[in-house]
Design a protein around this motif. Structure first.
Motif, short mmCIF file in Angstrom:
data_model
loop_
_atom_site.label_atom_id
_atom_site.label_comp_id
_atom_site.label_asym_id
_atom_site.label_seq_id
_atom_site.Cartn_x
_atom_site.Cartn_y
_atom_site.Cartn_z
N CYS A 209 25.51 65.50 3.29
CA CYS A 209 26.77 65.86 2.77
C CYS A 209 27.18 65.07 1.35
N PHE A 210 26.05 65.15 0.78
CA PHE A 210 26.13 64.42 -0.75
C PHE A 210 26.48 62.89 -0.67
N ALA A 211 26.21 62.29 0.27
CA ALA A 211 26.35 60.84 0.40
C ALA A 211 25.56 60.33 -0.72
N GLY A 212 25.85 59.16 -1.61
CA GLY A 212 25.37 58.67 -2.33
C GLY A 212 25.36 59.33 -3.91
N VAL A 213 25.84 60.71 -3.60
CA VAL A 213 25.62 61.51 -5.11
C VAL A 213 27.20 61.51 -5.80
N VAL A 218 36.21 60.33 -3.45
CA VAL A 218 36.60 61.90 -3.58
C VAL A 218 35.87 62.71 -2.62
N LEU A 219 34.60 62.18 -2.15
CA LEU A 219 33.65 63.05 -1.24
C LEU A 219 34.33 63.06 0.02
N VAL A 220 35.14 61.96 0.42
CA VAL A 220 35.77 61.76 1.72
C VAL A 220 36.51 63.07 2.05
N LYS A 221 37.19 63.93 0.96
CA LYS A 221 37.80 65.00 1.27
C LYS A 221 37.12 66.00 1.67
N VAL A 222 35.75 66.15 1.30
CA VAL A 222 34.76 67.23 1.69
C VAL A 222 34.52 67.00 3.17
N TRP A 223 34.11 65.50 3.40
CA TRP A 223 33.85 65.20 4.74
C TRP A 223 34.91 65.33 5.68
N ASP A 224 36.19 65.30 5.34
CA ASP A 224 37.36 65.82 6.22
C ASP A 224 37.10 67.20 6.77
N LYS A 266 29.15 61.67 -10.74
CA LYS A 266 29.97 61.07 -9.39
C LYS A 266 31.24 61.70 -9.21
N ASP A 267 31.71 62.57 -10.09
CA ASP A 267 33.06 63.31 -10.26
C ASP A 267 34.16 61.99 -10.03
N LEU A 268 34.17 61.28 -10.68
CA LEU A 268 35.35 60.23 -10.21
C LEU A 268 36.79 60.83 -10.17
N ASP A 269 36.88 61.66 -11.10
CA ASP A 269 38.31 62.46 -10.90
C ASP A 269 38.41 63.55 -10.07
N GLY A 270 37.51 63.91 -9.29
CA GLY A 270 37.52 64.65 -8.30
C GLY A 270 37.82 66.18 -8.55
N VAL A 271 37.65 66.45 -9.64
CA VAL A 271 37.66 67.85 -10.47
C VAL A 271 36.71 68.63 -9.58
N ILE A 272 35.47 68.26 -9.44
CA ILE A 272 34.45 69.05 -8.84
C ILE A 272 34.81 69.20 -7.27
N VAL A 273 35.06 68.22 -6.83
CA VAL A 273 35.32 68.37 -5.30
C VAL A 273 36.68 69.19 -4.96
N HIS A 274 37.71 69.14 -5.97
CA HIS A 274 38.91 70.01 -5.81
C HIS A 274 38.47 71.41 -5.85
N LYS A 275 37.48 71.64 -6.84
CA LYS A 275 37.09 73.12 -7.15
C LYS A 275 36.32 73.66 -5.98
N ALA A 276 35.58 72.74 -5.50
CA ALA A 276 34.62 73.22 -4.14
C ALA A 276 35.53 73.43 -3.06
N ILE A 277 36.59 72.59 -2.80
CA ILE A 277 37.25 72.95 -1.53
C ILE A 277 38.12 74.30 -1.73
N LYS A 278 38.75 74.40 -2.89
CA LYS A 278 39.45 75.67 -3.37
C LYS A 278 38.61 76.89 -3.14
N SER A 279 37.33 76.89 -3.74
CA SER A 279 36.17 77.92 -3.63
C SER A 279 35.87 78.16 -2.14
N TRP A 280 35.94 77.06 -1.40
CA TRP A 280 35.60 77.23 0.00
C TRP A 280 36.57 77.91 0.83
N HIS A 281 37.85 77.43 0.58
CA HIS A 281 39.03 78.09 1.27
C HIS A 281 38.98 79.66 0.98
#
Length: 291
Positions: A209-213, A218-224, A266-281
């Motif tokens: 689940c992209f641990a270490g990437v 911000v990754l924790v929101k994906v792990w949720d 690393k996506d420090l600002d969480g932009v990629i993760v936010h887009k991923a969650i939105k796209s997944w939804h």
């Protein structure tokens, strides 16, 4: 107020740590019940943004680290702590670890002992061991209590075994979606060999689940979502990640270069993760539980 405006406001409030009154009330009620409802807890982490201060408790309940029956919580916590301390004492007495070992490697030794593998080095299991370590490293940046981290790591690792079984289907689906959304990028990644049968690069990212990437905070929101039962979210994270660094990918000449590039994002600002969650939804019409 339009739907887009509501979504924008909700997204903004979540980023600054504010949550809707209804969500907070709903979560508090779920946690205060004498017998917590597992299905509803999974649905909450699947559907909503999890408050950081309640994440550990939610994960522990969902993963079975602590019981759903509130009256049994303290007893089980004590049992978990005793088991942790016994394992730590054992690997220390056996001189498998010392003061120079980092916590992730200490927990690996404890996990190997618990699984009767400490004294038997199975070469075939080295990849799995490394994946367990990556999970522990991520959790050490998220939570504070070592006992809870160890137990969560064990349970989350079991979740990733389900993902491992699904990797073939996820890789096929990744190609279908990427081909549809950005055929040029798909063809270049295919040329680099990312989707070859003997390439395990994408499997490793998906299985951990992209641990270490991605940055842990911000990754924790994906792990949720993974805790809630989401299979496909790791695929959407990959798709948004490669689209974000699209222009850089076309300068690469090998899979090794691709690995290095992606693992520096690393996506420090969480932009990629936010887009991923939105796209997944947007692309999931029904809840999928994998455990």
């Amino acid at each position: 107020m339009t739907t887009d405006e509501r979504n924008f406001r909700s997204s903004y409030y979540e980023k600054v740590g504010c949550y809707s009154v209804e969500e907070k009330k709903s979560l508090n009620k779920l946690l205060q019940d004498d017998v917590r409802n597992l299905s509803k807890l999974k649905h909450f982490v699947y559907s909503y943004t999890v408050p950081a201060q309640q994440r550990c408790l939610l994960w522990c309940l969902i993963m079975g680290v602590i019981p759903l029956h509130k009256s049994n919580t303290e007893f089980i916590r004590d049992q978990r702590r005793q088991t942790y301390e016994d394992l730590l004492r054992a690997v220390t007495v056996m001189r498998c670890v010392d003061s120079t070992k980092s916590k992730d490697l200490v927990m690996l030794k404890m996990w190997l002992l618990e699984n009767n593998r400490l004294l038997h080095n199975y070469q075939a299991a080295q990849t799995d061991d490394n994946q367990f370590v990556e999970i522990v490293r991520t959790l050490l940046h998220i939570f504070e209590d070592d006992v809870e981290i160890y137990w969560i790591a064990k349970e989350f690792y079991q979740y990733t075994r389900e993902l491992k079984k699904e990797c073939g289907k996820l890789k096929d689906l990744t190609q279908v979606v990427l081909k549809r959304e950005d055929n040029k990028l798909f063809l270049y990644l295919e040329k680099l060999g990312l989707f070859d049968a003997n390439s395990k690069l994408l499997d490793n990212w998906y299985t951990t689940c992209f641990a270490g990437v991605i940055c842990e905070t911000v990754l924790v929101k994906v792990w949720d979502k993974v805790c809630g039962g989401a299979r496909k979210i790791v695929m959407f994270l990959f798709l948004e990640l490669v689209k974000d660094i699209r222009s850089l990918i076309f300068d690469l000449n090998s899979l090794e270069e691709l690995k290095v590039l992606i693992e520096t994002v690393k996506d420090l600002d969480g932009v990629i993760v936010h887009k991923a969650i939105k796209s997944w939804h947007s692309n999931n019409s029904e809840v999928e539980y994998v455990h």
